[in-house]
Design an enzyme around this catalytic site. Structure first.
Site, short mmCIF file in Angstrom:
data_model
loop_
_atom_site.label_atom_id
_atom_site.label_comp_id
_atom_site.label_asym_id
_atom_site.label_seq_id
_atom_site.Cartn_x
_atom_site.Cartn_y
_atom_site.Cartn_z
N GLU A 22 0.76 -1.28 0.05
CA GLU A 22 -0.04 -0.11 -0.05
C GLU A 22 0.87 1.34 -0.03
OE1 GLU A 22 -2.73 0.99 -0.51
OE2 GLU A 22 -4.20 -0.64 -0.15
N ASN A 153 -10.72 3.90 1.89
CA ASN A 153 -9.58 3.88 0.74
C ASN A 153 -9.49 4.73 -0.31
OD1 ASN A 153 -7.99 1.61 0.67
ND2 ASN A 153 -9.43 0.12 0.50
N ASP A 198 -10.34 0.07 -4.77
CA ASP A 198 -9.34 0.38 -3.41
C ASP A 198 -8.49 1.64 -3.70
OD1 ASP A 198 -6.71 -0.10 -1.62
OD2 ASP A 198 -7.43 -2.39 -1.81
#
Length: 291
Positions: A22, A153, A198
């Site tokens: 991430e 997100n 996402d």
């Protein structure tokens, strides 16, 4: 705006073998790419060719991080936000929240155009969603901007910062709302609906690129939310997206090994890698935290 494809084929940039990539951030001054492995709590740095130069451990989970004005980083851990020096060593804690229930943690974090660090939480309890979006101000004070999320997100802003985009993966929706220099978030309205969105990033044509978790793809949408293009990736669980490279024309895409079956890992051995996708458009440098 051209309706033809904007991208070339995806390649493996760094075969990191991460549990969960991430917060991909390109450092234009040092020509470095950085990302976190949330589960392991590592802040990873590679050179411009994808060779990992360092992997600094922080207290896991290291949910997200962003650059800090003057050097170093601001980083969200499980329930606290810290600042670090340029090597990733924690200097001090600047904020802490009490999540609504056990098992919740911070998730996406990104700096707005005005120097704040916005970070959301995630609630996988299956009950009434209780995750929230927080604003960490440059003076270290904390504001709750909105509650009722499942999995926060994909944060982004319009060029002048007067619109914010925020994703709730649990509702398969990217929302947008008025925003501004005062950091107040207006009423959310659905912008793009229908996939497990996402990570999110915008390009210099005002288009949005969204990583679709579990689907092995990134989708590009026009400023009006219309679908323009699909980029296929050689891994099912796609997470973070960010532009980088010398002219910010490379789309870097993160992936995860978590939640992948043995069959999927055998079929997609590069799960957990960072991929590179050449594009004809460009992104922008990451905003920095002013605290």
């Amino acid at each position: 705006m051209s309706s033809t494809a904007t991208t070339g084929p995806a390649t493996v940039f760094s075969d990191a073998g991460a549990v969960l990539v991430e917060s991909i951030v390109w450092d234009p001054a040092e020509r470095r790419l950085r990302w976190t492995d949330i589960t392991l709590g590592t802040l990873n740095t590679s050179d411009e060719h994808g060779t990992v130069l360092s992997s600094v451990p922080l207290p896991p989970p290291l949910a997200s991080f962003q650059p800090r004005a003057g050097g170093g980083f601001v980083a969200a851990l499980g329930d606290s936000v810290v600042v670090t020096d340029p090597d990733g060593v924690v200097e001090r804690e600047i904020a802490r929240v009490e999540h609504a229930s056990d098992g919740m943690r911070f998730n996406e974090g990104k700096c707005d155009p005005f120097g704040r660090f916005l970070v959301g939480s995630m609630d996988l309890s299956g009950d009434e969603p209780a995750a929230a979006l927080y604003s960490i101000e440059p003076d270290d004070s904390v504001r709750v901007l909105r509650g009722g999320f499942g999995v926060t997100n994909g944060f982004e802003w319009s060029d002048d910062g007067d619109v914010m985009y925020v994703t709730d993966t649990s509702t398969s929706t990217i929302y947008r709302a008025p925003y501004g220099a005062d950091g107040v978030l207006g009423e959310l309205e659905p912008f793009i609906v229908g996939a497990a969105h996402d990570g999110l990033v915008r390009d210099d044509e005002g288009c949005s690129w969204s990583a679709v978790y579990g689907a092995g793809r990134v989708e590009r949408y026009g400023p009006d939310g219309s679908h323009l293009e699909t980029v296929e990736l050689p891994a099912p669980n796609i997470t973070s997206v960010a532009f980088g490279g010398p002219d910010f024309s490379t789309l870097f895409v993160g992936s995860a090994r978590e939640n992948a079956t043995e069959e999927q890992l055998a079929e997609h051995p590069h799960s957990g890698a960072v991929f590179a996708v050449p594009t004809r458009v460009h992104g922008f440098p990451a905003n920095t935290f002013s605290g």
